[in-house]
Motif scaffolding. Structure first.
Motif, PDB file in Angstrom:
ATOM      1  N   UNK A  91       0.845  -1.173   0.000  1.00 29.65           N
ATOM      2  CA  UNK A  91       0.000   0.000   0.000  1.00 29.65           C
ATOM      3  C   UNK A  91       0.888   1.233   0.000  1.00 29.65           C
ATOM      4  N   UNK A  92       0.305   2.373  -0.343  1.00 24.72           N
ATOM      5  CA  UNK A  92       1.040   3.614  -0.232  1.00 24.72           C
ATOM      6  C   UNK A  92       0.102   4.738   0.179  1.00 24.72           C
ATOM      7  N   UNK A  93       0.685   5.744   0.787  1.00 28.24           N
ATOM      8  CA  UNK A  93      -0.069   6.919   1.182  1.00 28.24           C
ATOM      9  C   UNK A  93       0.739   8.157   0.830  1.00 28.24           C
ATOM     10  N   UNK A  94       0.212   8.928  -0.099  1.00 26.92           N
ATOM     11  CA  UNK A  94       0.840  10.166  -0.523  1.00 26.92           C
ATOM     12  C   UNK A  94       0.346  11.314   0.348  1.00 26.92           C
ATOM     13  N   UNK A  95       1.101  12.401   0.407  1.00 29.59           N
ATOM     14  CA  UNK A  95       0.680  13.543   1.213  1.00 29.59           C
ATOM     15  C   UNK A  95      -0.703  14.040   0.822  1.00 29.59           C
TER      16      UNK A  95
ATOM     17  N   UNK B 254      -3.797   3.779  -0.406  1.00 33.87           N
ATOM     18  CA  UNK B 254      -4.332   2.987  -1.491  1.00 33.87           C
ATOM     19  C   UNK B 254      -3.508   1.724  -1.694  1.00 33.87           C
ATOM     20  N   UNK B 255      -4.175   0.706  -2.166  1.00 31.18           N
ATOM     21  CA  UNK B 255      -3.488  -0.525  -2.529  1.00 31.18           C
ATOM     22  C   UNK B 255      -2.743  -0.307  -3.839  1.00 31.18           C
ATOM     23  N   UNK B 256      -1.467  -0.642  -3.845  1.00 28.57           N
ATOM     24  CA  UNK B 256      -0.638  -0.498  -5.035  1.00 28.57           C
ATOM     25  C   UNK B 256      -0.569  -1.802  -5.805  1.00 28.57           C
ATOM     26  N   UNK B 257      -0.248  -2.861  -5.101  1.00 30.46           N
ATOM     27  CA  UNK B 257      -0.078  -4.164  -5.737  1.00 30.46           C
ATOM     28  C   UNK B 257      -0.265  -5.253  -4.704  1.00 30.46           C
ATOM     29  N   UNK B 258      -0.772  -6.379  -5.151  1.00 33.13           N
ATOM     30  CA  UNK B 258      -0.943  -7.533  -4.286  1.00 33.13           C
ATOM     31  C   UNK B 258      -0.604  -8.784  -5.080  1.00 33.13           C
ATOM     32  N   UNK B 259      -0.094  -9.781  -4.391  1.00 31.68           N
ATOM     33  CA  UNK B 259       0.253 -11.041  -5.039  1.00 31.68           C
ATOM     34  C   UNK B 259      -0.234 -12.182  -4.162  1.00 31.68           C
ATOM     35  N   UNK B 260      -0.894 -13.143  -4.770  1.00 30.44           N
ATOM     36  CA  UNK B 260      -1.434 -14.273  -4.034  1.00 30.44           C
ATOM     37  C   UNK B 260      -0.336 -15.273  -3.716  1.00 30.44           C
ATOM     38  N   UNK B 261      -0.684 -16.251  -2.902  1.00 26.06           N
ATOM     39  CA  UNK B 261       0.275 -17.296  -2.567  1.00 26.06           C
ATOM     40  C   UNK B 261       0.707 -18.081  -3.792  1.00 26.06           C
TER      41      UNK B 261
ATOM     42  N   UNK C 271       1.180 -16.686  -6.726  1.00 26.49           N
ATOM     43  CA  UNK C 271       1.963 -15.827  -7.594  1.00 26.49           C
ATOM     44  C   UNK C 271       1.171 -14.982  -8.562  1.00 26.49           C
ATOM     45  N   UNK C 272      -0.125 -14.889  -8.384  1.00 23.58           N
ATOM     46  CA  UNK C 272      -0.948 -14.076  -9.271  1.00 23.58           C
ATOM     47  C   UNK C 272      -0.974 -12.629  -8.790  1.00 23.58           C
ATOM     48  N   UNK C 273      -0.533 -11.668  -9.636  1.00 23.06           N
ATOM     49  CA  UNK C 273      -0.464 -10.276  -9.211  1.00 23.06           C
ATOM     50  C   UNK C 273      -1.644  -9.436  -9.665  1.00 23.06           C
ATOM     51  N   UNK C 274      -1.882  -8.369  -8.933  1.00 21.63           N
ATOM     52  CA  UNK C 274      -2.834  -7.342  -9.328  1.00 21.63           C
ATOM     53  C   UNK C 274      -2.263  -5.988  -8.965  1.00 21.63           C
ATOM     54  N   UNK C 275      -2.607  -4.962  -9.769  1.00 21.88           N
ATOM     55  CA  UNK C 275      -2.043  -3.633  -9.595  1.00 21.88           C
ATOM     56  C   UNK C 275      -3.125  -2.568  -9.694  1.00 21.88           C
ATOM     57  N   UNK C 276      -2.875  -1.469  -9.019  1.00 23.00           N
ATOM     58  CA  UNK C 276      -3.708  -0.303  -9.235  1.00 23.00           C
ATOM     59  C   UNK C 276      -3.398   0.237 -10.637  1.00 23.00           C
ATOM     60  N   UNK C 277      -4.404   0.831 -11.270  1.00 23.28           N
ATOM     61  CA  UNK C 277      -4.253   1.251 -12.661  1.00 23.28           C
ATOM     62  C   UNK C 277      -3.068   2.192 -12.876  1.00 23.28           C
ATOM     63  N   UNK C 278      -2.800   3.054 -11.926  1.00 25.65           N
ATOM     64  CA  UNK C 278      -1.778   4.070 -12.106  1.00 25.65           C
ATOM     65  C   UNK C 278      -0.356   3.514 -12.174  1.00 25.65           C
ATOM     66  N   UNK C 279      -0.144   2.286 -11.733  1.00 28.68           N
ATOM     67  CA  UNK C 279       1.190   1.697 -11.773  1.00 28.68           C
ATOM     68  C   UNK C 279       1.283   0.529 -12.734  1.00 28.68           C
TER      69      UNK C 279
ATOM     70  N   UNK D 235       4.291  11.604  -8.917  1.00 29.35           N
ATOM     71  CA  UNK D 235       3.034  11.169  -8.323  1.00 29.35           C
ATOM     72  C   UNK D 235       3.173   9.873  -7.528  1.00 29.35           C
ATOM     73  N   UNK D 236       4.267   9.159  -7.709  1.00 29.53           N
ATOM     74  CA  UNK D 236       4.515   7.942  -6.949  1.00 29.53           C
ATOM     75  C   UNK D 236       5.075   8.226  -5.562  1.00 29.53           C
ATOM     76  N   UNK D 237       5.409   9.463  -5.299  1.00 32.94           N
ATOM     77  CA  UNK D 237       5.950   9.829  -3.996  1.00 32.94           C
ATOM     78  C   UNK D 237       4.939   9.510  -2.900  1.00 32.94           C
ATOM     79  N   UNK D 238       5.367   8.723  -1.934  1.00 35.23           N
ATOM     80  CA  UNK D 238       4.475   8.285  -0.866  1.00 35.23           C
ATOM     81  C   UNK D 238       5.270   7.462   0.131  1.00 35.23           C
TER      82      UNK D 238
END
Length: 116
Positions: free
Chosen positions: A37-41, A46-53, A55-63, A88-91
């Motif tokens: 997750x990340x939190x910008x000023x 917000x959730x940035x990316x997640x990966x299951x056990x 190995x399946x990944x998911x990403x927020x659209x912006x990254x 904009x990735x600063x967080x």
């Protein structure tokens, strides 16, 4: 006690790259999902990316297309390779995982600053 320790944050110029890592330690049982997750000023966390056990990944659209999440189950470690970084990735980036007993764990956060 379970701990998540992040590393790899820092200052980078726009267009550069950073690789974050997060290692779990302590009396943790089987880890299921891991992510970042990340939190910008001035913004919500917000959730940035997640990966299951598995190995399946998911990403927020912006990254999508710029970041890659991966994991090493033997090392109980999750990584976030960040390329083409933008201001904009600063967080503050927070590591997250959920174990087989559905217990969530959080890291303390690592600062990523992208200069323009």
């Amino acid at each position: 006690q379970v701990q998540l320790v992040e590393s790899g944050g820092g200052l980078v110029q726009a267009g550069g790259s950073l690789r974050l890592s997060c290692a779990a330690s302590g009396s943790i049982v089987r880890i299921n999902a891991m992510g970042w997750y990340r939190q910008a000023p001035g913004k919500q966390r917000e959730l940035v990316a997640v990966i299951t056990s598995g190995g399946s990944p998911n990403y927020v659209d912006s990254v999508e297309g710029r970041f890659t999440i991966s994991r090493d189950n033997a090392k109980k470690t999750v990584y976030l390779q960040m390329t083409s970084l933008k201001p904009e990735d600063t967080a503050v980036y927070y590591c997250y995982c959920v174990d087989a007993l559905a217990r969530p764990f959080w890291g303390q956060g690592t600062q990523v600053t992208v200069s323009s």
